[in-house]
Scaffold this motif. Sequence first.
Motif, short mmCIF file in Angstrom:
data_model
loop_
_atom_site.label_atom_id
_atom_site.label_comp_id
_atom_site.label_asym_id
_atom_site.label_seq_id
_atom_site.Cartn_x
_atom_site.Cartn_y
_atom_site.Cartn_z
N GLY A 63 0.66 -1.41 -0.54
CA GLY A 63 0.35 -0.05 0.26
C GLY A 63 0.62 1.05 -0.34
N ILE A 64 2.00 1.75 0.60
CA ILE A 64 2.92 2.68 1.30
C ILE A 64 3.52 2.30 -0.53
N LYS A 65 3.60 1.78 -1.06
CA LYS A 65 4.60 1.55 -2.40
C LYS A 65 3.60 1.83 -3.29
N LEU A 66 2.72 1.84 -3.41
CA LEU A 66 1.75 1.38 -4.41
C LEU A 66 1.16 3.39 -4.94
N ASN A 67 1.73 3.93 -3.51
CA ASN A 67 1.24 5.88 -3.49
C ASN A 67 2.25 6.04 -3.50
N ASN A 68 4.04 5.12 -4.30
CA ASN A 68 5.02 6.05 -3.36
C ASN A 68 5.11 7.08 -3.29
N VAL A 69 5.15 6.60 -1.52
CA VAL A 69 5.91 7.30 -0.45
C VAL A 69 6.53 5.93 0.11
N HIS A 70 6.80 5.52 -0.16
CA HIS A 70 8.38 4.29 0.60
C HIS A 70 9.32 5.39 0.72
N HIS A 71 9.47 6.70 0.75
CA HIS A 71 11.74 7.14 0.68
C HIS A 71 11.14 7.74 2.22
N TYR A 72 11.94 6.28 2.75
CA TYR A 72 12.22 6.96 4.33
C TYR A 72 14.09 7.03 4.57
N ASP A 73 13.85 7.81 5.82
CA ASP A 73 15.57 8.09 5.71
C ASP A 73 16.08 6.87 7.34
N TYR A 74 14.94 6.67 7.07
CA TYR A 74 15.04 5.99 8.84
C TYR A 74 13.91 3.85 9.15
N VAL A 75 14.62 3.43 9.43
CA VAL A 75 13.66 2.39 9.82
C VAL A 75 14.29 2.01 11.28
N LEU A 76 13.24 1.89 12.03
CA LEU A 76 13.29 1.39 13.28
C LEU A 76 12.69 -0.14 13.12
N THR A 77 13.09 -1.16 13.10
CA THR A 77 12.33 -2.36 14.10
C THR A 77 12.61 -2.75 15.54
N GLY A 78 11.70 -3.37 16.22
CA GLY A 78 12.03 -3.88 17.22
C GLY A 78 11.81 -5.53 17.68
N TYR A 79 12.15 -6.20 18.27
CA TYR A 79 12.08 -7.42 18.41
C TYR A 79 10.95 -9.10 17.62
N THR A 80 11.46 -9.64 17.47
CA THR A 80 10.18 -10.36 16.38
C THR A 80 10.61 -11.73 16.96
N ARG A 81 9.41 -13.18 17.30
CA ARG A 81 10.62 -14.56 17.16
C ARG A 81 10.06 -15.66 16.24
N ASP A 82 9.59 -14.82 15.44
CA ASP A 82 9.08 -15.10 13.70
C ASP A 82 10.21 -15.18 12.78
#
Length: 303
Positions: A63-82
Amino acid sequence: MRVSVTTTLHEAFNISHYLCFVPQVLGFEVDSINSVQFSNHTGYSHWKGQVLTADELHVLYEGIKLNNVHHYDYVLTGYTRDTSFLEMVVDIVQELKRANPSLVYDKSTHFFPSSPQYVPQNLYPVYKNKVVPVADIITPNQFEAELLTGKTINTEKDAVEVMDLLHAMGPDTVVITSSDLPPRLGDRFLVSLGSQRHVHPDGSRTTERVRIEVPKVDAVFVGTGDLFAAMLLAWTHHYPNDLKTACEKTFSVMHHVIQRTISHAHDLAGPGRRPSPPQLELRMVQSKADIEDPAIVTEATLI
Ligand code: ADP
């Protein structure tokens, strides 16, 4: 500056607020994806809620990509077990880096709980071989740093070597948030170490290394790792070539938040009683002024 945030699977709900609240207070525009929606964090006796799957994450990204708004300066992610969720995060980060080659990826908080028997064996190779190589900032504890590099930390020199090995795996900024190294300031302090590689305009490289000691509080807080990573990301943005200042600001905010939280928790618990998880919820909103402009209470030393 735009940041994309994926919140933690393990500690959910209120933690997502830390990952969003801190960069927002510091002037970043934040898009957040809740990797879980839980009633409360899992340090409570009970929790209920939903977990986002890798496919559902992909749908949101589409969805984000279809609107061409996937231009980020930073990505921050947390913990995942999967594993599949984690692999999807890596795929998305790689694509976002193609859209913006200077994007900085901060793998927030810890990869594993700090005890070997809890390490899910299938996750470890994904972290080591896929996540760490695309990460620009990592904040492992001593256990994770040792596990990722296969080297034990007994001295400050060992820690520096471990951080160099971690740089060689990808990230330019490494902060070991806590260690068993003996504190110089006394037993009630916690030793952390940081290392940042700088590439100079003439192509030469240097590494800035710091050591910092903070007072230890006798309580278990949930979400401190996420808060720490969000702060470090924001302060390394403001001080991109000055790890010492970025660490002093980050650790000082941690100190203010933790002191405010423990003092409030003791007030709620009453004399002689140990505070409960709800009483120990980090006092984030009350710490807004400290997050914005922390009084420096801890000095980092260059090593
Ligand atoms: P988590 O286990 O929640 O991921 P960490 O243990 O990595 O968090 O802590 C991150 C930072 O939070 C530490 O570097 C320290 O500054 C602060 N911190 C966490 N717990 C304490 C504590 N009990 N006393 C003092 N500082 C703490």
